[in-house]
Design a protein around this motif. Structure first.
Motif, mmCIF file in Angstrom:
data_model
loop_
_atom_site.group_PDB
_atom_site.id
_atom_site.type_symbol
_atom_site.label_atom_id
_atom_site.label_comp_id
_atom_site.label_asym_id
_atom_site.label_seq_id
_atom_site.Cartn_x
_atom_site.Cartn_y
_atom_site.Cartn_z
ATOM 1 N N MET A 87 0.847 -1.172 0.000
ATOM 2 C CA MET A 87 0.000 0.000 0.000
ATOM 3 C C MET A 87 0.894 1.237 0.000
ATOM 4 S SD MET A 87 -2.866 1.304 2.720
ATOM 5 C CE MET A 87 -3.957 -0.040 2.405
ATOM 6 N N ARG A 88 0.491 2.250 -0.735
ATOM 7 C CA ARG A 88 1.229 3.507 -0.816
ATOM 8 C C ARG A 88 0.518 4.562 0.019
ATOM 9 N NH1 ARG A 88 2.453 5.880 -6.685
ATOM 10 N NH2 ARG A 88 0.310 5.225 -6.833
ATOM 11 N N VAL A 89 1.312 5.274 0.834
ATOM 12 C CA VAL A 89 0.763 6.284 1.740
ATOM 13 C C VAL A 89 1.505 7.591 1.516
ATOM 14 C CG1 VAL A 89 0.426 6.908 4.157
ATOM 15 C CG2 VAL A 89 0.254 4.528 3.466
ATOM 16 N N ALA A 90 0.773 8.699 1.422
ATOM 17 C CA ALA A 90 1.373 10.026 1.314
ATOM 18 C C ALA A 90 1.261 10.716 2.666
ATOM 19 C CB ALA A 90 0.670 10.851 0.242
ATOM 20 N N VAL A 91 2.361 11.343 3.087
ATOM 21 C CA VAL A 91 2.388 12.043 4.367
ATOM 22 C C VAL A 91 2.791 13.493 4.116
ATOM 23 C CG1 VAL A 91 3.448 12.161 6.647
ATOM 24 C CG2 VAL A 91 3.000 9.936 5.601
ATOM 25 N N THR A 92 1.923 14.424 4.454
ATOM 26 C CA THR A 92 2.287 15.838 4.364
ATOM 27 C C THR A 92 2.970 16.235 5.671
ATOM 28 O OG1 THR A 92 0.145 16.559 5.215
ATOM 29 C CG2 THR A 92 0.368 16.393 2.823
ATOM 30 N N GLY A 93 3.791 17.250 5.591
ATOM 31 C CA GLY A 93 4.493 17.695 6.787
ATOM 32 C C GLY A 93 5.569 16.725 7.227
ATOM 33 N N ALA A 94 6.143 16.012 6.293
ATOM 34 C CA ALA A 94 7.109 14.963 6.618
ATOM 35 C C ALA A 94 8.437 15.508 7.139
ATOM 36 C CB ALA A 94 7.350 14.081 5.396
ATOM 37 N N ASN A 95 8.665 16.810 7.033
ATOM 38 C CA ASN A 95 9.869 17.420 7.616
ATOM 39 C C ASN A 95 9.701 17.682 9.109
ATOM 40 O OD1 ASN A 95 11.752 17.596 5.597
ATOM 41 N ND2 ASN A 95 11.075 19.574 4.875
ATOM 42 N N GLY A 96 8.486 17.665 9.582
ATOM 43 C CA GLY A 96 8.219 17.969 10.981
ATOM 44 C C GLY A 96 8.422 16.770 11.897
ATOM 45 N N TYR A 97 8.286 17.022 13.179
ATOM 46 C CA TYR A 97 8.508 15.998 14.202
ATOM 47 C C TYR A 97 7.551 14.816 14.035
ATOM 48 C CZ TYR A 97 8.904 13.905 18.828
ATOM 49 O OH TYR A 97 9.076 13.028 19.855
ATOM 50 N N ILE A 98 6.267 15.100 13.947
ATOM 51 C CA ILE A 98 5.275 14.030 13.847
ATOM 52 C C ILE A 98 5.298 13.390 12.465
ATOM 53 C CG2 ILE A 98 2.795 13.512 13.886
ATOM 54 C CD1 ILE A 98 2.560 15.645 16.097
ATOM 55 N N GLY A 99 5.391 14.205 11.430
ATOM 56 C CA GLY A 99 5.403 13.675 10.065
ATOM 57 C C GLY A 99 6.577 12.756 9.799
ATOM 58 N N SER A 100 7.770 13.139 10.260
ATOM 59 C CA SER A 100 8.945 12.292 10.030
ATOM 60 C C SER A 100 8.842 10.990 10.834
ATOM 61 C CB SER A 100 10.236 13.034 10.360
ATOM 62 O OG SER A 100 10.292 13.397 11.718
ATOM 63 N N ALA A 101 8.312 11.069 12.050
ATOM 64 C CA ALA A 101 8.124 9.857 12.860
ATOM 65 C C ALA A 101 7.096 8.929 12.207
ATOM 66 C CB ALA A 101 7.687 10.230 14.263
ATOM 67 N N LEU A 102 6.037 9.495 11.667
ATOM 68 C CA LEU A 102 5.010 8.694 10.993
ATOM 69 C C LEU A 102 5.585 8.017 9.752
ATOM 70 C CD1 LEU A 102 2.079 7.755 10.757
ATOM 71 C CD2 LEU A 102 1.600 9.881 9.513
ATOM 72 N N CYS A 103 6.370 8.758 8.972
ATOM 73 C CA CYS A 103 7.004 8.175 7.781
ATOM 74 C C CYS A 103 7.883 6.987 8.156
ATOM 75 C CB CYS A 103 7.843 9.218 7.048
ATOM 76 S SG CYS A 103 6.885 10.447 6.153
ATOM 77 N N LYS A 104 8.703 7.133 9.178
ATOM 78 C CA LYS A 104 9.586 6.054 9.632
ATOM 79 C C LYS A 104 8.771 4.848 10.107
ATOM 80 C CE LYS A 104 13.206 9.228 11.044
ATOM 81 N NZ LYS A 104 13.850 9.898 12.174
#
Length: 65
Positions: A1-18
């Motif tokens: 599954m492919r997921v797009a995350v906005t705000g991926a430079n931020g604290y929560i966004g980068s943690a969610l991406c990882k």
């Protein structure tokens, strides 16, 4: 599954991406500037100003990923 995350430079966004990447998701990080905070396998979609974005441009960008 492919997921797009906005705000991926931020604290929560980068943690969610990882987190998602570690569980096997294909992650597309939508960022204003390239970042080194993300795992190597996370694709980065660089959009300089999301507020002024033409939706057709976003569709074309996702087709290329």
């Amino acid at each position: 599954m492919r997921v797009a995350v906005t705000g991926a430079n931020g604290y929560i966004g980068s943690a969610l991406c990882k987190y998602l990447f570690n569980f096997g998701y294909t992650v597309v990080a939508i960022v204003r500037k390239p970042t080194s905070k993300l795992p190597t396998g996370v694709k980065q979609l660089i959009l300089d100003d999301f507020a002024k974005l033409d939706v057709s441009r976003l569709d074309k960008a996702f087709e290329q990923l």
